[in-house]
Design a protein around this motif. Structure first.
Motif, PDB file in Angstrom:
ATOM      1  N   ASN A  70       0.824  -1.208   0.000  1.00 19.45           N
ATOM      2  CA  ASN A  70       0.000   0.000   0.000  1.00 19.45           C
ATOM      3  C   ASN A  70       0.855   1.253   0.000  1.00 19.45           C
ATOM      4  O   ASN A  70       0.566   2.211  -0.712  1.00 19.45           O
ATOM      5  CB  ASN A  70      -0.938   0.005   1.214  1.00 19.45           C
ATOM      6  N   ALA A  73       2.401   1.587  -3.462  1.00 24.59           N
ATOM      7  CA  ALA A  73       1.380   2.021  -4.437  1.00 24.59           C
ATOM      8  C   ALA A  73       1.110   3.509  -4.276  1.00 24.59           C
ATOM      9  O   ALA A  73       1.007   4.239  -5.264  1.00 24.59           O
ATOM     10  CB  ALA A  73       0.102   1.208  -4.250  1.00 24.59           C
ATOM     11  N   LEU A  80      -3.748  -0.126  -5.137  1.00 25.97           N
ATOM     12  CA  LEU A  80      -3.345  -1.516  -4.930  1.00 25.97           C
ATOM     13  C   LEU A  80      -4.525  -2.462  -5.048  1.00 25.97           C
ATOM     14  O   LEU A  80      -5.594  -2.221  -4.498  1.00 25.97           O
ATOM     15  CB  LEU A  80      -2.703  -1.679  -3.544  1.00 25.97           C
TER      16      LEU A  80
END
Ligand code: GLN
Length: 259
Positions: A70, A73, A80
């Motif tokens: 996460n 991303a 994600l």
């Protein structure tokens, strides 16, 4: 003659529209693919049976790897998406381009490097042995001739497989915890698995323990499609930032208490 011209014109128009159609279809696909590489969706293939790195908490997949993914991303400006699949399907999934990254407590090894590229490592790990409290297995040598449970396709599987020469049998399960359960039921003698999930399984179950001696020294890293240096570099840069800022350690500390 006139008819022929019309026919030709029609054919040209049809071909044109077909080309346009095919063309725009292709453009849409290309755009989607490009979008995935920049600003779109980052697909993470994992096997959420590996606490504290990835596991199910009610209906959610959580854990260290999920939080790292996460954070990555976010740095890449992407969303994600998690694909929860069998551990030994993760590399094929990346190889085929269906998933962008593999983040699954995955150890870097020579064999895997033939099929995927790995980021810089984000943590170290080791294989350990879990046995019943009353087991006569006290260390690696005692695994000779025993039945050993592992998760299929893991480095634990690779390590334990060496013992086949000594008459040991290797039982390969799709989930690490299934191996632990089989051992608790007396079906197998020991389990070889990564230290951190071992700690979780031992903590959550009575009558089993981890032997002191670690069997391997390993590094976990993020797998990407072989040759996708663009994504790999972005990930390495973002990962370095997470290390630098202390965010990575914070994520790890949230799930693993220092001894
Ligand atoms: N670290 C081990 C491996 O890479 C186990 C990973 C896992 O089971 N998720 O094979």
């Amino acid at each position: 003659m006139k008819k022929q011209v019309i026919a030709l014109t029609m054919a040209a128009i049809m071909m044109g529209s077909l080309t346009a159609c095919g063309g725009s279809g292709k453009t849409a696909e290309t755009t989607a693919a490009a979008g995935e590489a920049a600003g779109g969706v980052l697909t993470m293939a994992t096997n959420a049976e590996f606490p504290p790195y990835e596991y199910h908490d009610n209906n959610e997949i959580v854990g260290i790897d999920v939080e790292i993914a996460n954070a990555l991303a976010e740095k890449l400006g992407m969303t994600l998406e998690i694909e929860d699949i069998a551990f030994d399907s993760i590399i094929p999934e990346i190889d085929s381009g269906k998933a962008d990254i593999g983040l699954a407590g995955m150890t870097v090894n020579e064999d895997r490097l033939k099929n995927v590229d790995f980021s810089d490592p984000y943590t170290t790990a080791s294989q350990v042995i879990i046995v019943k409290d009353d087991s006569d297995i006290a260390g690696p040598d005692d695994l000779e001739g025993k039945s050993i449970g592992v998760q299929l396709g893991t480095t634990g599987d690779i390590y334990a497989s060496d013992y086949e020469e000594t008459g040991s049998t290797i039982e390969r399960y799709s989930k690490g915890f299934e191996a632990v359960q089989a051992m608790m039921q007396g079906k197998i003698d020991a389990v070889v698995i990564d230290l951190e999930p071992a700690k979780v399984f031992v903590e959550e179950n009575e009558g089993i323990k981890i032997l002191d001696e670690a069997l391997t020294v390993e590094e976990y890293a993020i797998a990407v499609k072989k040759g996708n240096t663009e994504l790999l570099e972005k990930i390495n840069t973002a990962l370095a930032e997470l290390k630098e800022s202390g965010e990575l350690q914070k994520i790890i500390d949230k799930y693993i208490s220092a001894e």
